[in-house]
Structure formats: structure tokens, C-alpha cells
Scaffold this motif. Structure first.
Motif, short mmCIF file in Angstrom:
data_model
loop_
_atom_site.label_atom_id
_atom_site.label_comp_id
_atom_site.label_asym_id
_atom_site.label_seq_id
_atom_site.Cartn_x
_atom_site.Cartn_y
_atom_site.Cartn_z
N LYS A 188 0.85 -1.18 0.00
CA LYS A 188 0.00 0.00 0.00
C LYS A 188 0.90 1.24 0.00
CE LYS A 188 -3.75 -2.39 0.06
NZ LYS A 188 -4.63 -2.41 -1.14
N VAL A 189 0.89 1.96 -1.12
CA VAL A 189 1.86 3.04 -1.29
C VAL A 189 1.63 4.21 -0.34
CG1 VAL A 189 2.36 2.47 -3.69
CG2 VAL A 189 0.48 4.04 -3.16
N CYS A 190 0.44 4.31 0.23
CA CYS A 190 0.15 5.40 1.15
C CYS A 190 1.00 5.30 2.41
CB CYS A 190 -1.33 5.40 1.51
SG CYS A 190 -2.00 3.76 1.87
N CYS A 191 1.22 4.08 2.88
CA CYS A 191 1.99 3.86 4.11
C CYS A 191 3.17 2.92 3.89
CB CYS A 191 1.09 3.29 5.20
SG CYS A 191 0.16 1.81 4.70
N MET A 192 3.30 2.38 2.67
CA MET A 192 4.35 1.43 2.28
C MET A 192 4.33 0.18 3.15
SD MET A 192 5.44 2.81 -0.41
CE MET A 192 6.54 1.47 -0.83
N LYS A 193 3.14 -0.22 3.58
CA LYS A 193 2.98 -1.47 4.31
C LYS A 193 2.53 -2.56 3.34
CE LYS A 193 3.81 0.29 8.40
NZ LYS A 193 5.04 -0.07 9.15
N ARG A 194 3.09 -3.76 3.51
CA ARG A 194 2.69 -4.89 2.68
C ARG A 194 1.60 -5.65 3.42
NH1 ARG A 194 4.41 -7.77 -1.64
NH2 ARG A 194 6.35 -6.59 -1.91
N VAL A 195 0.38 -5.60 2.89
CA VAL A 195 -0.79 -6.20 3.54
C VAL A 195 -1.14 -7.51 2.84
CG1 VAL A 195 -3.20 -5.86 4.20
CG2 VAL A 195 -1.62 -3.91 4.18
N CYS A 196 -1.38 -8.56 3.61
CA CYS A 196 -1.67 -9.86 3.02
C CYS A 196 -3.06 -9.88 2.38
CB CYS A 196 -1.54 -10.97 4.06
SG CYS A 196 -2.92 -11.09 5.23
N VAL A 223 4.24 7.78 -3.20
CA VAL A 223 5.55 7.15 -3.04
C VAL A 223 6.61 8.22 -2.77
CG1 VAL A 223 7.36 5.82 -4.19
CG2 VAL A 223 4.96 5.17 -4.48
N GLN A 224 6.58 9.29 -3.55
CA GLN A 224 7.57 10.35 -3.38
C GLN A 224 7.46 11.03 -2.02
OE1 GLN A 224 6.62 12.49 -7.01
NE2 GLN A 224 8.46 11.71 -8.04
N LYS A 225 6.25 11.10 -1.50
CA LYS A 225 6.07 11.66 -0.16
C LYS A 225 6.78 10.80 0.88
CE LYS A 225 2.51 13.15 3.13
NZ LYS A 225 1.04 13.28 3.37
N ARG A 226 6.65 9.47 0.73
CA ARG A 226 7.33 8.56 1.65
C ARG A 226 8.85 8.61 1.44
NH1 ARG A 226 4.63 7.22 5.91
NH2 ARG A 226 6.27 5.67 6.18
N VAL A 227 9.27 8.77 0.19
CA VAL A 227 10.70 8.88 -0.11
C VAL A 227 11.29 10.10 0.60
CG1 VAL A 227 12.37 9.39 -1.94
CG2 VAL A 227 10.63 7.63 -2.29
N SER A 228 10.56 11.20 0.57
CA SER A 228 11.05 12.44 1.19
C SER A 228 11.23 12.30 2.70
CB SER A 228 10.09 13.60 0.89
OG SER A 228 8.85 13.42 1.56
N LYS A 229 10.56 11.29 3.27
CA LYS A 229 10.67 11.04 4.71
C LYS A 229 11.74 10.00 5.03
CE LYS A 229 5.86 12.28 5.73
NZ LYS A 229 4.55 11.82 6.30
N GLY A 230 12.45 9.56 4.00
CA GLY A 230 13.53 8.59 4.22
C GLY A 230 13.06 7.17 4.42
N ASP A 231 11.90 6.83 3.88
CA ASP A 231 11.36 5.47 4.00
C ASP A 231 12.12 4.56 3.04
OD1 ASP A 231 9.77 3.12 3.56
OD2 ASP A 231 8.00 4.18 4.29
N THR A 261 20.85 2.16 -4.15
CA THR A 261 22.04 2.37 -3.31
C THR A 261 21.67 3.13 -2.04
OG1 THR A 261 23.47 2.37 -5.27
CG2 THR A 261 24.37 3.33 -3.26
N GLU A 262 20.82 4.14 -2.20
CA GLU A 262 20.36 4.90 -1.03
C GLU A 262 19.56 4.01 -0.09
OE1 GLU A 262 17.57 8.81 0.03
OE2 GLU A 262 18.11 8.38 -2.06
N ALA A 263 18.70 3.16 -0.67
CA ALA A 263 17.89 2.26 0.15
C ALA A 263 18.75 1.24 0.88
CB ALA A 263 16.85 1.56 -0.72
N VAL A 264 19.81 0.77 0.23
CA VAL A 264 20.75 -0.15 0.87
C VAL A 264 21.37 0.50 2.10
CG1 VAL A 264 23.06 -1.16 0.61
CG2 VAL A 264 21.30 -1.63 -1.09
#
Length: 263
Positions: free
Chosen positions: A60-68, A102-110, A140-143
């Protein structure tokens, strides 16, 4: 960066010192990473998600949680068709809206969002043009933030020289660190590497670990090695039992219903 994330990132650039260091690394690899990481559990029911996760869950891109799928079905049955079952954010309507989230979460360092955006540039999804250098930059940043998914993806491009100078040792180090932290896909990659290098004993050990974590590809590889005379019947039987136990732990009534409905 947390201590754990720092440890994951630092290892990607470290090399074992000589034969003793290599042997010590192999011992560490085989002794660790036998349990899947916490982020591979559904944040609603708290159960591990069956592998491959992409077939049994949705990010779920709003919170980047993987929901079953089971929890997604349960939410729909409660009439929650237009909102995230975890954070209750309304579902985005188009690629532009998804990308903005997604970009909003990226800006928060997710780290998961950063890796996800890297995937989007790699595949040219969400209305983005394919941009491999940008994908590599994001992975690379995510790593550096500890993303195991990014470790695997970056390992693939380095080992195969995809859009970057081929550096198999670096790619393998990325997979090794991810495997030590429970990443099943990277563990399987290491098994393939050892099999191709004719290090059959090490290959079997890697496949045994990942099969017992619920990876069917690894189980199939052990079966093939058994047929080739490279693994014993006892090893295959142990892997099969471990695989079945791991898969059973991911099952629930909701998830089985979701499977039958083709969710």
C-alpha cells in the motif's frame, strides 16, 4: 541510520581478509538468517506472508505497508473497498497519484519507498521513463538505510553488469549481507552462485535454509540436486518437511478464502 541498518550497509563494501576471513564468513552465513525479517509479516494480522510475497500481498503506497490478501479480503467484506486497510488512506486513482504518495514517503527517508521508486524507474512504471542509473542511485540509497529488497536488486545489477560495470564480488557481498538478515531471495541467489561454481555442499546448505523458510524454488533446486546425486535423500526429505512447516505457518482461513476467490 539505526545500528542494524548501518551494519547492513557497511557489509556491502567490506571484503573478507584471506582464506580465514572467507571461512569465517561462510560460517556466519550458515549460522544466521534462518528466520524471515519482521517486515515480511502483515501489519494487520501479524503473520508471515507466504512466498513469493508478491503473489500473496500488496504494498500500500500510502503507508508502504505490505498487507496480506487475507486482510485485504477482510477489509472488503467490511465495506472498506476504497481505503487502505492499514492506515485508512483513500486509494489513489491513477499513476500520478500513486507516484505522489511514493515520493512523499521517499522524502521522509522510507527505505521501502526508496527501493520501490527505484523499481519504478527500473521497469518504467507509474508513468516514469526507464532510467537505470536513477534506479541504481535509489537502490544504493535504500541499501544504506538497510533495505534488504534493495540489497537483492543491487546485487542483481552488479552480478550481471546491468547498466553498470559488472562487479560480481560486490553483488555477492550484497546478497550475503541480505541473506544473513533473513532475505530468502538473496539466500537462493547465493545457492545458485555456489552451484554454478560447483561448490555443491555450500549450494545445498543455502538451498536447505531458504527452503525451510518457505521458498519453493530452493526446494525444487534441492530436489534437482538430489536427482543429480549432489544432495542426499535425507537432505531433500529434511528440506521438504521444513518447507511444508514454513508454508503452514503462513496459512489462515482468510488467506485460503482469498486464494480460492483469486484475490
Amino acid at each position: 541510520m539505526s545500528n542494524g541498518a548501518a551494519a547492513v550497509a557497511d557489509s556491502a563494501n567490506s571484503e573478507p581478509a584471506g582464506l580465514g576471513g572467507a571461512q569465517n564468513l561462510q560460517q556466519q552465513l550458515m549460522a544466521s538468517g534462518h528466520e524471515r525479517p519482521e517486515e515480511e509479516t502483515c501489519p494487520i494480522c501479524f503473520d508471515l506472508i507466504e512466498l513469493p510475497m508478491v503473489n500473496h500481498s500488496t504494498i500500500k503506497v500510502c503507508c508502504m505497508k505490505r498487507v496480506c490478501d487475507g486482510c485485504i479480503l477482510a477489509a472488503r467484506l467490511r465495506g472498506m473497498n476504497d481505503r487502505c486497510p492499514f492506515c485508512r488512506t483513500p486509494h489513489p486513482d491513477d499513476d500520478a497519484s500513486i507516484l505522489a504518495m511514493v515520493q512523499k514517503r521517499v522524502s521522509k527517508g522510507d527505505s521501502r519507498a526508496i527501493a520501490y521508486l527505484g523499481d519504478s524507474y527500473y521497469y518504467g512504471s507509474l508513468g516514469l521513463k526507464k532510467d537505470l542509473p536513477r534506479a541504481i542511485e535509489l537502490w544504493t540509497e535504500a541499501v544504506e538505510l538497510g533495505s534488504l529488497e534493495a540489497h537483492h536488486q543491487l546485487g542483481v545489477v552488479y552480478c550481471n553488469g546491468i547498466g553498470i560495470e559488472k562487479d560480481q564480488p560486490r553483488g555477492i557481498r550484497l546478497w550475503q549481507k541480505a541473506a544473513k538478515n533473513g532475505d530468502v531471495v538473496s539466500r537462493h541467489e547465493l545457492g545458485i552462485v555456489e552451484y554454478n561454481n560447483e561448490n555443491d555442499e555450500l549450494a545445498v546448505q543455502h538451498f536447505m535454509i531458504s527452503a525451510k523458510m518457505g521458498d519453493q524454488k530452493s526446494l525444487n533446486d534441492i530436489k534437482d540436486m538430489f536427482k543429480e546425486g549432489l544432495a542426499t535423500k535425507a537432505q531433500y526429505a529434511e528440506a521438504l518437511l521444513g518447507y511444508r512447516d514454513a508454508v503452514e505457518e503462513t496459512k489462515s482461513r482468510q488467506r485460503e478464502v482469498a486464494k480460492r476467490l483469486g484475490l
